[in-house]
Design an enzyme around this catalytic site. Structure first.
Site, mmCIF file in Angstrom:
data_model
loop_
_atom_site.group_PDB
_atom_site.id
_atom_site.type_symbol
_atom_site.label_atom_id
_atom_site.label_comp_id
_atom_site.label_asym_id
_atom_site.label_seq_id
_atom_site.Cartn_x
_atom_site.Cartn_y
_atom_site.Cartn_z
ATOM 1 N N GLU A 52 -4.391 2.188 -4.416
ATOM 2 C CA GLU A 52 -2.842 2.917 -4.080
ATOM 3 C C GLU A 52 -2.913 1.110 -3.526
ATOM 4 O OE1 GLU A 52 -5.212 4.351 -0.304
ATOM 5 O OE2 GLU A 52 -5.671 4.314 -2.361
ATOM 6 N N ASP A 106 0.317 -0.944 -0.572
ATOM 7 C CA ASP A 106 -0.022 -0.138 -0.184
ATOM 8 C C ASP A 106 0.278 1.195 0.168
ATOM 9 O OD1 ASP A 106 -3.657 0.476 0.653
ATOM 10 O OD2 ASP A 106 -1.776 1.891 1.391
ATOM 11 N N ASP A 134 -1.745 9.897 -10.132
ATOM 12 C CA ASP A 134 -1.579 9.057 -11.459
ATOM 13 C C ASP A 134 -0.404 8.328 -11.315
ATOM 14 O OD1 ASP A 134 -4.199 8.507 -11.214
ATOM 15 O OD2 ASP A 134 -4.669 10.033 -13.291
ATOM 16 N N HIS A 147 -5.218 14.840 -9.328
ATOM 17 C CA HIS A 147 -5.467 13.709 -9.205
ATOM 18 C C HIS A 147 -4.520 13.098 -10.217
ATOM 19 C CE1 HIS A 147 -8.910 12.115 -6.551
ATOM 20 N NE2 HIS A 147 -9.156 13.018 -6.887
ATOM 21 N N ASN A 194 -3.520 13.116 -3.655
ATOM 22 C CA ASN A 194 -3.839 13.226 -4.185
ATOM 23 C C ASN A 194 -4.482 15.180 -3.475
ATOM 24 O OD1 ASN A 194 -4.466 10.964 -5.980
ATOM 25 N ND2 ASN A 194 -5.531 10.074 -5.181
#
Length: 317
Positions: free
Chosen positions: A239, A196, A213, A209, A204
């Protein structure tokens, strides 16, 4: 299929459909002839005209034609040498037929038409048929290749996460199920990592966002670069990532996880101001458990890594 016709049409499905269409046209005479000159199969049009619908398999082709044009001698590949193979005189009723030869799996496929008018007209028609057949087969084979490429692409898309190009959750779990079954039958070891990215929501919220990415893609590229070809990295959602390693002990999995953790801290997907980190849980498959149990143990180890300060690897032993 009726007696005397091929049970399985040759070639890909579309070419097979074309073969069926020609065989059942009602006008064209279709024969398949072996190297020994004997008939392997014949369509109903030929059998009805020259054999009273009798089964002609095994009969020499020469029995059905006069020898006015010389011996009946058809070899595979003749169609590639001549536009039109030759004109044969059918023994029945003094009719003339023109046949064209097509190579077919070591045999020869003959497609013919009764000459009910001048030979030059039949030759022209069969020449056109030859060209049309060649073009149709070429186009159908091209369509089959295109369809195969599209199907392969669709299959790849169904297995792959669109952003990171890693295995998606469904494919990852399917491969893990298969790996557990194989490990059980062959008594191999198997380990997984549950991974994770730490504080990803903050990424974010702070950078947007699109920046998030970029972090996901950078980490996926690193994960892909660090593992063996036989391993399977996957994005399981958001994630969260996973790594399936067949024939791998927990100690080796821990070393892989630690190397991944350290290299993640070296990434700079958003510039010098941001260095991502990961919390990783490792677990080795036990002979008495299923996939769900294995994942739950690795997940629990990952959450302990988070609770203990993140940016670390924890094993479930």
């Amino acid at each position: 299929m009726r007696p005397g016709t091929r049970d399985t049409p040759p070639g890909p499905d579309l070419v097979g459909a074309l073969y069926d269409y020609v065989v059942n046209s009602g006008r064209l005479l279709v024969l398949e002839v072996g190297r020994d000159g004997r008939i392997i199969c014949a369509n109903g049009t030929f059998r009805s005209r020259y054999a009273g619908f009798a089964d002609v398999r095994g009969e020499p082709i020469a029995h059905f034609f006069s020898d006015e044009d010389g011996p009946v001698d058809i070899e595979p590949g003749e169609a590639q040498k001549k536009t039109v193979a030759r004109v044969f005189r059918a023994a029945a009723e003094g009719e003339r037929c023109l046949f064209h030869a097509y190579p077919l799996d070591g045999h020869t496929l003959l497609i013919g038409e009764v000459a009910e008018s001048g030979d030059h007209e039949v030759v022209a028609r069969m020449g056109n048929l030859t060209l049309d057949m060649s073009r149709l087969v070429r186009d159908l084979r091209r369509a089959n290749r295109d369809l195969a490429r599209v199907n392969a692409l669709n299959e790849e898309l169904a297995r792959t996460d669109g952003l990171t190009r890693l295995a998606n959750r469904r494919h990852f779990l399917e491969r893990l199920e298969s790996g557990v079954a194989q490990a059980r039958s062959r008594q191999h070891r198997l380990s997984i990592l549950m991974i994770d990215l730490d504080h990803f929501k903050r990424v974010n919220d702070t950078y947007g966002h699109a920046a998030g990415d970029r972090v996901l893609v950078a980490f996926a590229d690193l994960l892909r670069a660090l593992v063996r070809v036989s391993d399977l990295p996957g994005r399981l959602g958001g994630e969260e990532f996973g790594l399936y390693m067949f024939d791998t002990s927990l100690d080796v999995a821990m070393k892989v996880g630690e190397r991944l953790r350290a290299r993640t801290r070296e990434l700079q997907p958003l510039g010098d101001d941001f260095r991502p980190s990961t919390s990783i849980g490792a677990a080795e498959w036990r002979a008495t458990e299923d996939v769900d149990s294995l994942i739950q143990r690795a997940d629990a180890a990952m959450y302990r890594a988070k609770e203990n300060g993140r940016n670390r690897v924890v094993a479930d032993r």
